[in-house]
Design an enzyme around this catalytic site. Structure first.
Site, PDB file in Angstrom:
ATOM      1  N   HIS A  47      59.826  46.676  47.189  1.00  0.00           N
ATOM      2  CA  HIS A  47      59.082  47.200  46.230  1.00  0.00           C
ATOM      3  C   HIS A  47      57.904  46.922  45.761  1.00  0.00           C
ATOM      4  O   HIS A  47      56.984  47.295  45.270  1.00  0.00           O
ATOM      5  CB  HIS A  47      60.198  47.129  44.820  1.00  0.00           C
ATOM      6  CG  HIS A  47      59.660  47.973  43.729  1.00  0.00           C
ATOM      7  ND1 HIS A  47      60.110  49.366  43.403  1.00  0.00           N
ATOM      8  CD2 HIS A  47      59.109  47.762  42.582  1.00  0.00           C
ATOM      9  CE1 HIS A  47      59.748  49.846  42.435  1.00  0.00           C
ATOM     10  NE2 HIS A  47      59.002  49.092  41.715  1.00  0.00           N
ATOM     11  N   HIS A  93      61.352  55.408  39.468  1.00  0.00           N
ATOM     12  CA  HIS A  93      62.389  54.357  38.519  1.00  0.00           C
ATOM     13  C   HIS A  93      63.796  54.899  39.096  1.00  0.00           C
ATOM     14  O   HIS A  93      64.613  55.038  38.243  1.00  0.00           O
ATOM     15  CB  HIS A  93      62.439  54.468  37.207  1.00  0.00           C
ATOM     16  CG  HIS A  93      62.184  52.932  36.503  1.00  0.00           C
ATOM     17  ND1 HIS A  93      62.650  52.543  35.516  1.00  0.00           N
ATOM     18  CD2 HIS A  93      61.423  51.890  37.099  1.00  0.00           C
ATOM     19  CE1 HIS A  93      62.088  51.233  35.218  1.00  0.00           C
ATOM     20  NE2 HIS A  93      61.580  50.951  36.381  1.00  0.00           N
TER      21      HIS A  93
END
Length: 719
Positions: A47, A93
């Site tokens: 990420h 998300h």
């Protein structure tokens, strides 16, 4: 409190491979502390480090005369003239939203808004792209409600209009929904704020809300597949407070006006760790942090927890020391924390102290720019078999299958839960194509869209990547806007599987070709990998967010038809039914290749629309559902009937690209046909608007009956 022993299980639980841990040992020259292991885990996960994707992301076109700042900062910055810039980005998300739908989606909105105002821009628009599992799956309804309520709850309270987006359903998302959040803001082009620290001995300042234990390890969780232990990951989801974020934005923008800010960074993924390391690394400096000065809202927090917490509504800043009092006064006024928590260092060092005890002492540059970078093995997606089976369906029945499906029914149930008019500059609400917002105090307007067709990408990643950009280009063009630039959100499965990595590589190649040909450089973005549950991956979903400029808001193509308008088709007649919405929704099949994208045609047809926009009453691009769905949606928007001259299945439902449906008065239609003939442009008269019936050749139905189905199907299925 004694620290845990560093064991293979502990290393694995931090998302680090044995080879990566060996690399850490080589860098540090000793066994790392628990806090140091957490810091490496945060900075080296997928990420934050993009370790599987950097090689390919570098191939994307990111520059152009309109680009002020491309990828690498909190958001991209594009010139819109008159000393103004639009600042925008899209980010995922996904994992948090599947675990805790409301907070996962809400904090996704909060994070992308911070990315924008951290650059010095006031947010003016938001969008979201949502992908859920099949409607009959036991979790789908809960996820839809939680995510939509989370987006609305945060964005509405913060006060930014949600002006567009998309929602899709497919069994591939059963175990891993996607929540992609987009935000755009306005700033003075000469007052953009960046994250690179500068100056030795400058104070490092913590701003905003207090730090808690929520979100500890969130970035690492977002870089892993799901399995049966998913519920154990719930504490890694952050908790948002939109009212605190609103105060943080006002305080930050006010602070920027004082001249006190040297550099500033949002505390997003990996919290204090990532923000401090990125600021130091970009500025070629070290950072010392004194954690006893970090404002906390929980007792006995450890250095590990403070460094990895992803508590929301926080920023990190390097401050001009002579303006410390002025800066503190701003944050006191807004009732937000302001604390000097460290300073910049001349040496390459990330030094973490807590109550005088050294918790981490690492070479800072090795945490960011020296993170692992992998050239993953990849396999090209096998060519799809062409779908050449002749399909025949009663056109109205085919249309009913589309508009009765939550994939293609009206999404009013969703966007009516969002505040679309706050700030009073929204020109066009969701549901009518690209969203449009006035540039306050000027004659200009900005158009926004978000697009991807995952079934195309699965069948043919290169053409699917091209098509996502091309559809975004057409959606902006259909408003009369000139496309400026794009942001991407690359949602894929496990990149360690060559088949999945091949999808990613193919999509990147297609996107790169399209943004180059259509002059829409990628200026920001996000990669979300490991979107899998129990080894089952999502459809490859490279979402494209795009921004276009209208020099004069009065030149917007209105989008609404009236009695007597002529229907014109720009582009070729429909023929491509492979991977079409009709094939999926009416026949329950997913077969064939993605429609090919001719980028030269896309550019030429788009230019024709913009050159002749003053003669066009309404315009929409043709994509999912082809001509039939586009024609119905255009007619339904004003309850004006429409008669099309064809009832041919391929002509009505084919999803060939580079096409637009245009409505114009009879006089303007003749002028458009003449203009098209002069430049050898394929423009055809195909029907007329009027009455209260929808007719595709001899197949007819009352428009009101179809509209009732269209407007009720989504809520009836998942509402």
């Amino acid at each position: 409190m004694s620290e845990p022993e560093i064991t293979p299980d502990l290393i694995a639980s931090h998302g680090l491979s044995p080879d990566e841990y060996d690399r850490i040992l080589e860098i540090v020259g000793r066994t790392p502390s628990f806090t140091e292991l957490g810091i490496f885990s945060a900075m080296w996960n997928e990420h934050c480090s993009y370790k599987s994707s950097k090689k390919w992301l570098r191939t994307l076109p990111t520059t152009g005369p309109q680009v002020i700042c491309g990828p690498g900062e909190n958001a991209g910055v594009v010139d819109i003239g008159d000393g103004q810039a639009v600042v925008f980005k899209m980010e995922s998300h996904n994992h948090p939203s599947y675990i805790e739908p409301y907070q996962g989606a809400a904090t996704g909105v909060g994070g992308i808004l911070r990315d924008v105002f951290t650059m010095g821009a006031r947010p003016i628009a938001a969008m979201n792209s949502l992908s859920f599992g099949e409607t009959g799956h036991p979790r789908t309804r809960q996820l839809v409600h939680g995510v939509v309520e989370g987006i609305g709850g945060y964005g509405n309270a913060f006060g930014v209009p949600t002006v567009g987006g998309e929602v899709r359903f497919d069994p591939a998302y059963n175990g891993n929904c996607l929540v992609n959040a987009f935000a755009a803001g306005l700033a003075d082009a000469d007052k953009i704020f960046y994250s690179a620290a500068s100056g030795v001995g400058m104070p490092v300042v913590y701003l905003g809300a207090k730090t808690g234990r929520d979100g500890v390890g969130g970035a690492t969780m977002a870089s892993a597949e799901f399995d049966e232990t998913i519920e154990e990951k719930r504490p890694t989801v952050q908790v948002g407070d939109p009212f605190t974020e609103k105060r943080l934005m006002e305080a930050t923008l006010e602070l920027m006006a004082t001249g006190a800010v040297i550099s500033i960074q949002d505390m997003g993924a990996a919290g204090l760790t990532c923000s401090a390391v990125e600021m130091g690394d970009k500025g070629g400096l070290g950072i010392r942090l004194d954690l006893e000065n970090v404002p906390v809202r929980e007792t006995a927090m450890t250095a590990y927890e403070m460094m990895l917490s992803e508590s929301q509504e926080r920023m990190l800043m390097v401050l001009r020391p002579e303006l410390e009092a002025d800066a503190k006064a701003v944050f006191d006024k807004w009732d937000l924390d302001f604390a000097i928590v460290g300073e910049t260092l001349a040496e390459d060092r990330f030094l973490i102290l807590h109550n005088g005890e050294t918790k981490a002492d690492l070479p800072l540059s090795k945490l960011a720019s020296s993170a692992p970078e992998y050239d993953r093995r990849w396999e090209e997606t096998p060519p799809a078999t062409a779908f050449d089976e002749p399909l025949s369906v009663d056109p109205i029945e085919g249309l009913r299958s589309l508009i009765g499906s939550p994939n293609h029914a009206s999404k009013a149930w969703v966007f009516e839960q969002y505040d679309t008019m706050v700030m009073a500059d929204t020109v066009r609400n969701p549901g009518l194509g690209a969203g449009i917002v006035r540039v306050h105090g000027t004659e200009k307007a900005l158009a926004f869209t978000s697009d991807v067709t995952p079934r195309y990408v699965a069948a043919n990643p290169v053409e699917g990547g091209k098509q996502a950009v091309a559809e975004a280009y057409r959606n902006l063009t259909a408003t009369g806007a000139r496309p400026l630039a794009t942001t991407d959100n690359m949602n894929f499965g496990n990149p360690e599987k060559p088949r999945i990595m091949g999808q990613f590589v193919g999509a990147i190649k297609g996107i790169a070709a399209a943004v180059e040909a259509l002059d829409m450089p990628i200026v920001s973005g996000n990669v979300s990998l490991y979107n899998e549950t129990d080894g089952s991956a999502i459809l490859p979903t490279p979402t494209i967010g795009a921004v276009g400029l209208l020099e004069n808001a009065g030149d917007i193509i209105g989008g609404l038809v009236a009695e007597g308008h002529i229907a014109l088709l720009l582009g070729d007649k429909g023929s491509h039914l492979g991977q079409s919405a009709l094939l999926a929704e009416h026949f329950g099949r997913s077969e064939g290749d993605a429609p090919p994208v001719d980028l030269a045609k896309e550019a030429a047809h788009g230019d024709f629309i913009r050159r002749n926009s003053d003669r066009i009453a309404a315009c929409t691009d043709l994509s999912d559902g082809g001509l039939a769905l586009a024609a119905f949606e255009m007619a339904e928007a004003t309850s004006t009937g429409l008669t099309l001259e064809t009832d041919d299945t391929a002509e009505l439902f084919g999803e060939d690209q580079a096409r637009y449906l245009i409505a114009a008065t009879p006089t303007d239609a003749e002028a458009l046909l003449t203009a098209a003939a002069d430049v050898d442009m394929p423009l055809h008269r195909i029907g007329i608007f009027g009455g209260d019936t929808l007719a595709f050749g001899n197949s007819t139905a009352p428009l009101a009956d179809l509209a009732t189905l269209y407007r009720s199907a989504f809520a009836a299925t998942v509402g």
